[in-house]
Write a protein that holds these residues in place. Structure first.
Motif, short mmCIF file in Angstrom:
data_model
loop_
_atom_site.label_atom_id
_atom_site.label_comp_id
_atom_site.label_asym_id
_atom_site.label_seq_id
_atom_site.Cartn_x
_atom_site.Cartn_y
_atom_site.Cartn_z
N GLY A 1 -20.12 -3.09 5.37
CA GLY A 1 -20.41 -2.94 6.79
C GLY A 1 -20.60 -4.23 7.55
N THR A 2 -20.42 -5.37 6.89
CA THR A 2 -20.58 -6.63 7.61
C THR A 2 -19.32 -7.00 8.40
OG1 THR A 2 -20.01 -7.86 5.60
CG2 THR A 2 -22.36 -7.55 6.09
N CYS A 3 -18.26 -6.24 8.24
CA CYS A 3 -17.10 -6.35 9.13
C CYS A 3 -17.17 -5.18 10.12
CB CYS A 3 -15.79 -6.29 8.36
SG CYS A 3 -15.34 -7.80 7.50
N ASP A 4 -17.41 -5.48 11.38
CA ASP A 4 -17.47 -4.42 12.38
C ASP A 4 -16.09 -3.84 12.65
OD1 ASP A 4 -20.35 -4.57 13.24
OD2 ASP A 4 -19.76 -6.63 13.68
N PHE A 5 -15.07 -4.68 12.58
CA PHE A 5 -13.70 -4.23 12.81
C PHE A 5 -12.80 -4.86 11.76
CE2 PHE A 5 -14.42 -8.08 15.27
CZ PHE A 5 -13.30 -8.85 15.04
N MET A 6 -11.62 -4.31 11.61
CA MET A 6 -10.60 -4.89 10.73
C MET A 6 -9.79 -5.89 11.54
SD MET A 6 -8.56 -5.34 8.10
CE MET A 6 -8.93 -4.11 6.84
N GLY A 7 -9.90 -7.17 11.19
CA GLY A 7 -9.06 -8.18 11.82
C GLY A 7 -7.86 -8.45 10.95
N VAL A 8 -6.66 -8.43 11.53
CA VAL A 8 -5.47 -8.56 10.71
C VAL A 8 -4.43 -9.42 11.42
CG1 VAL A 8 -4.50 -6.40 11.61
CG2 VAL A 8 -3.73 -7.27 9.41
N ASP A 9 -3.84 -10.36 10.67
CA ASP A 9 -2.76 -11.21 11.16
C ASP A 9 -1.44 -10.65 10.62
OD1 ASP A 9 -4.88 -12.69 12.07
OD2 ASP A 9 -4.45 -14.47 10.88
N ILE A 10 -0.48 -10.40 11.51
CA ILE A 10 0.76 -9.75 11.11
C ILE A 10 1.95 -10.61 11.54
CG2 ILE A 10 2.12 -7.64 11.23
CD1 ILE A 10 -0.36 -6.14 12.12
N TYR A 11 2.78 -10.99 10.58
CA TYR A 11 3.93 -11.83 10.89
C TYR A 11 5.24 -11.30 10.32
CZ TYR A 11 0.95 -15.42 12.87
OH TYR A 11 0.07 -16.11 13.68
N GLY A 12 5.25 -10.10 9.81
CA GLY A 12 6.49 -9.56 9.28
C GLY A 12 6.20 -8.38 8.38
N THR A 13 7.25 -7.79 7.87
CA THR A 13 7.09 -6.67 6.96
C THR A 13 7.88 -6.93 5.69
OG1 THR A 13 8.98 -5.55 7.99
CG2 THR A 13 6.79 -4.96 8.78
N ALA A 14 7.53 -6.21 4.65
CA ALA A 14 8.29 -6.28 3.41
C ALA A 14 8.29 -4.88 2.78
CB ALA A 14 7.67 -7.29 2.44
N TYR A 15 9.41 -4.56 2.13
CA TYR A 15 9.53 -3.29 1.39
C TYR A 15 9.27 -3.56 -0.09
CZ TYR A 15 12.08 -1.99 5.66
OH TYR A 15 12.45 -1.77 6.96
N PHE A 16 8.53 -2.65 -0.70
CA PHE A 16 8.14 -2.86 -2.09
C PHE A 16 8.70 -1.77 -2.99
CE2 PHE A 16 5.20 -5.45 0.22
CZ PHE A 16 4.98 -6.54 -0.60
N THR A 17 8.99 -2.19 -4.21
CA THR A 17 9.48 -1.27 -5.23
C THR A 17 9.00 -1.76 -6.59
OG1 THR A 17 11.46 -0.15 -6.09
CG2 THR A 17 11.66 -2.50 -5.59
N SER A 18 9.13 -0.92 -7.58
CA SER A 18 8.71 -1.28 -8.94
C SER A 18 9.76 -2.15 -9.61
CB SER A 18 8.47 -0.02 -9.77
OG SER A 18 7.44 0.76 -9.23
N PRO A 19 9.33 -3.02 -10.54
CA PRO A 19 10.31 -3.83 -11.26
C PRO A 19 11.11 -2.98 -12.24
CG PRO A 19 8.13 -4.14 -12.18
CD PRO A 19 7.94 -3.28 -10.97
N GLN A 20 12.22 -3.51 -12.66
CA GLN A 20 13.02 -2.81 -13.66
C GLN A 20 12.19 -2.63 -14.93
OE1 GLN A 20 16.68 -4.78 -14.57
NE2 GLN A 20 17.55 -3.03 -15.67
N GLY A 21 12.11 -1.43 -15.43
CA GLY A 21 11.28 -1.13 -16.58
C GLY A 21 9.93 -0.57 -16.20
N GLY A 22 9.55 -0.68 -14.91
CA GLY A 22 8.31 -0.08 -14.44
C GLY A 22 7.13 -1.04 -14.41
N ILE A 23 6.11 -0.64 -13.68
CA ILE A 23 4.92 -1.47 -13.50
C ILE A 23 4.16 -1.64 -14.82
CG2 ILE A 23 2.64 -1.58 -12.40
CD1 ILE A 23 3.91 -0.26 -9.93
N ASP A 24 3.98 -0.57 -15.54
CA ASP A 24 3.17 -0.62 -16.76
C ASP A 24 3.74 -1.59 -17.79
OD1 ASP A 24 1.46 1.20 -15.67
OD2 ASP A 24 2.32 2.94 -16.70
N ALA A 25 5.04 -1.60 -17.94
CA ALA A 25 5.67 -2.51 -18.91
C ALA A 25 5.43 -3.95 -18.50
CB ALA A 25 7.16 -2.22 -19.01
N CYS A 26 5.49 -4.23 -17.22
CA CYS A 26 5.24 -5.59 -16.73
C CYS A 26 3.78 -5.98 -16.93
CB CYS A 26 5.62 -5.67 -15.25
SG CYS A 26 5.16 -7.22 -14.46
#
Length: 595
Positions: free
Chosen positions: A415-440
């Motif tokens: 609760g010591t942040c009254d608001f969410m402050g966020v700096d936004i400079y772009g977007t990125a799309y995410f996906t799992s690596p080949q073989g999956g997250i757990d294997a990595c």
């Protein structure tokens, strides 16, 4: 009369009268009626205030809280002799021993001049007014903070002037100044330290309502540590800066730490020395000094700018413990000792761009996106907004390298942040690596470990939008998704503030001033993004309380000057500033949607 007509009359006059034949008129060019040009439209300045709100007691009532702290001034003396003084001119000069500093062209504050009316003429409207008809009836909420921001290290210049000490960023970025395209030092940059009155006057003249800035820790405390002298010249400087903002009718927003830790806290494992064992005590001491002097006039405070970058740059999540605890201690002291009523947060940022699944219907892409958010922000945001330990995805992967909080500490920081402050400079799309997250995750030698995710800034053969000079892309179509995600995952009682957002035009550094002034990409970026914020507020129910563009002027972008994020251009030789059309288009959009 024509000769043939005379012959006709002479021959036939006794019998009949001849019809006269007139020659064809010479062809004439068609006449065009030139329309009048539209009447010139001028920017409307910010209205002068009738009163100024207060958020805490003034300095005269709080001075007793500055304990064991002396004040002094320092000067660049060729041969100082006070070697016996622990914090004297010899010691101060030694701080700068390894730096080659350019002296500024003048050394006193410049009085503002009236902005000529010729500079306040608005540009021709953008060519697609129908673009935003869907939000024509929407308004930003009362108290919405809109404007532009800057940071001390990036705009002030005068780095060795009037007692300022060197910062960690100057030290670690020295190599980049030699190799980066457009490389350079921050010694002069915009010389805002002496030109701040004119900078503020120019923003107010075109109707900008909020001026966000950072206070330099190494100006206030050149040696950085508790008990070392306070630089009185720095105290007076920021005091006058704040008063100037208020006098022009603008709202000040202050950041206490914007990548400018004093050299005292330098370490080899943290971007800003955030993991130094004395960092929390040192930062809290500095913050208290600043708040005692300035908290009466500022209602919105930021402790740290983008501390999430320590993880993305140095793979250092452990420093998050110091960041969270230092932030919480400052806010508790502000609320409980100063009894201040202002609002607090820190500025969160996104490594590789805001988080989006490559395919929202693909479970593994969604899992990769959530993991990106947890690795990028969760080690700070989970404790601060939810009172929860760092995400299990992080702690189970990196073990003791993740910050660890006790139950009592989580209760203290929540609760010591009254608001969410966020700096936004772009977007990125995410996906799992080949073989999956757990294997990595199970293979610490995997190059993607420990985050074990893959990102891209394009899908279906297209980038998200226009490419900026810094490598990011326009992304207005995803703004609502980003805001709704943050509002859902990390709800804050006072909503979300976009504390930085901006776009550096492609190769603007190669343009003439006139070309850069008229360039429209930045205008399109701001108006389209603001339009999506309106939809987020009115259609998605997200409480967005502010939108601060980066930056009010082209400046020093961490070792180079080629990324032109400013809504004003700047000639670093003549120290002249020029409005770009984007500042007018930004203000016009805000005014058109103000209740």
């Amino acid at each position: 009369m024509h000769f043939n007509q005379l012959i006709c009359l002479a021959i036939v006059l006794p019998v009949v009268t001849c019809n006269l034949v007139r020659p064809a008129a010479a062809p004439q060019a068609p006449l065009f009626s030139w329309p009048a040009y539209p009447t010139l439209s001028y920017a409307t300045p910010v209205a002068k205030p009738k009163s100024t709100p207060t958020y805490a007691r003034p300095f005269k009532d709080l001075a007793y809280l500055v304990k064991n702290q002396t004040t002094t001034t320092w000067a660049s003396i060729a041969s100082p002799t006070d070697s016996s003084a622990k914090y004297g001119n010899v010691a101060w000069s030694a701080l700068w021993a390894s730096f080659n500093i350019t002296t500024p062209p003048f050394t006193t504050t410049v009085s503002p001049t009236l902005v000529p009316s010729s500079e306040l003429v608005k540009p021709t409207p953008l060519p697609f007014p129908e673009q935003y008809q869907d939000t024509k009836k929407y308004s930003f909420p009362a108290g919405f903070l809109s404007g532009f921001t800057g940071a001390a290290l990036q705009v002030e210049g005068a780095v060795r002037t009037e007692g300022r000490g060197p910062t960690y960023s100057e030290l670690i970025l020295l190599p980049r100044e030699e190799t980066a395209k457009g490389g350079g030092k921050p010694d002069i940059t915009n010389l805002n330290y002496f030109l701040y009155k004119q900078d503020i006057a120019r923003l107010a003249a075109v109707g900008v309502k909020t001026y966000a800035f950072s206070i330099s820790w190494s100006r206030i405390l050149p040696f950085g540590v508790p008990g070392s002298p306070v630089n009185q010249e720095a105290i007076k400087h920021y005091d006058d800066l704040i008063n100037t903002v208020l006098e022009y009718g603008m709202i000040p927003v202050a950041t206490l730490h914007h990548f400018d830790s004093p050299l005292t806290y330098a370490t080899s494992t943290s971007y800003q020395g955030w993991d130094h064992p004395d960092f929390v005590e040192g930062f809290v001491n500095y913050a208290q000094i600043a708040l005692i002097h300035y908290s009466d006039r500022i209602g919105t405070w930021i402790t740290f700018n983008e501390p999430t970058l320590d993880a993305s740059i140095f793979s250092n999540w452990a420093s998050g413990k110091n960041i969270v605890m230092a932030h919480a201690e400052v806010v508790h002291w502000y609320r409980e000792v100063l009894k201040g009523t202002g609002k607090w947060s820190m500025k969160f940022s996104f490594s590789k761009g805001t988080w989006l699944p490559l395919d929202p219907s693909n479970a593994s892409d969604v899992a990769a996106t959530v993991r990106a958010a947890e690795f990028g922000m969760g080690h700070l945001a989970h404790p601060l907004f939810l009172g929860l330990p760092v995400p299990a995805s992080l702690s189970s992967t990196i073990g003791s390298r993740a910050p660890n909080f006790t139950a009592a500490e989580l209760e203290y920081v929540k609760g010591t942040c009254d608001f969410m402050g966020v700096d936004i400079y772009g977007t990125a799309y995410f996906t799992s690596p080949q073989g999956g997250i757990d294997a990595c995750v199970s293979n610490s030698s995997d190059p993607l470990w420990p985050s074990c995710i893959v990102s891209t800034d394009s899908r279906d053969g297209w980038d998200t939008g226009a490419t900026s000079n810094s490598g990011g892309h326009d992304f207005y179509q995803h703004m609502r998704t980003v805001l709704k995600f943050l509002d859902t995952v990390y709800p804050a009682k006072d909503g979300i503030m976009i504390t930085e957002i901006g776009f550096s035009e492609w190769y603007a550094s190669s343009m003439t001033i006139e070309e850069e002034q008229s360039e429209i990409t930045q205008s399109v970026f701001y108006q389209s993004t603001l339009n999506e914020v309106l939809k987020s507020i009115h259609e998605d129910g997200v409480n967005v309380i502010g939108f601060l563009g980066w930056s009010y002027v082209n400046n020093w972008e961490w070792g180079q000057y080629d990324d032109h994020y400013g809504v004003q251009a700047f000639n670093r030789t003549t120290l002249q500033t020029f409005y770009k059309r984007s500042i007018f288009d930004f203000v016009d959009f805000i005014n058109a949607h103000s209740a």
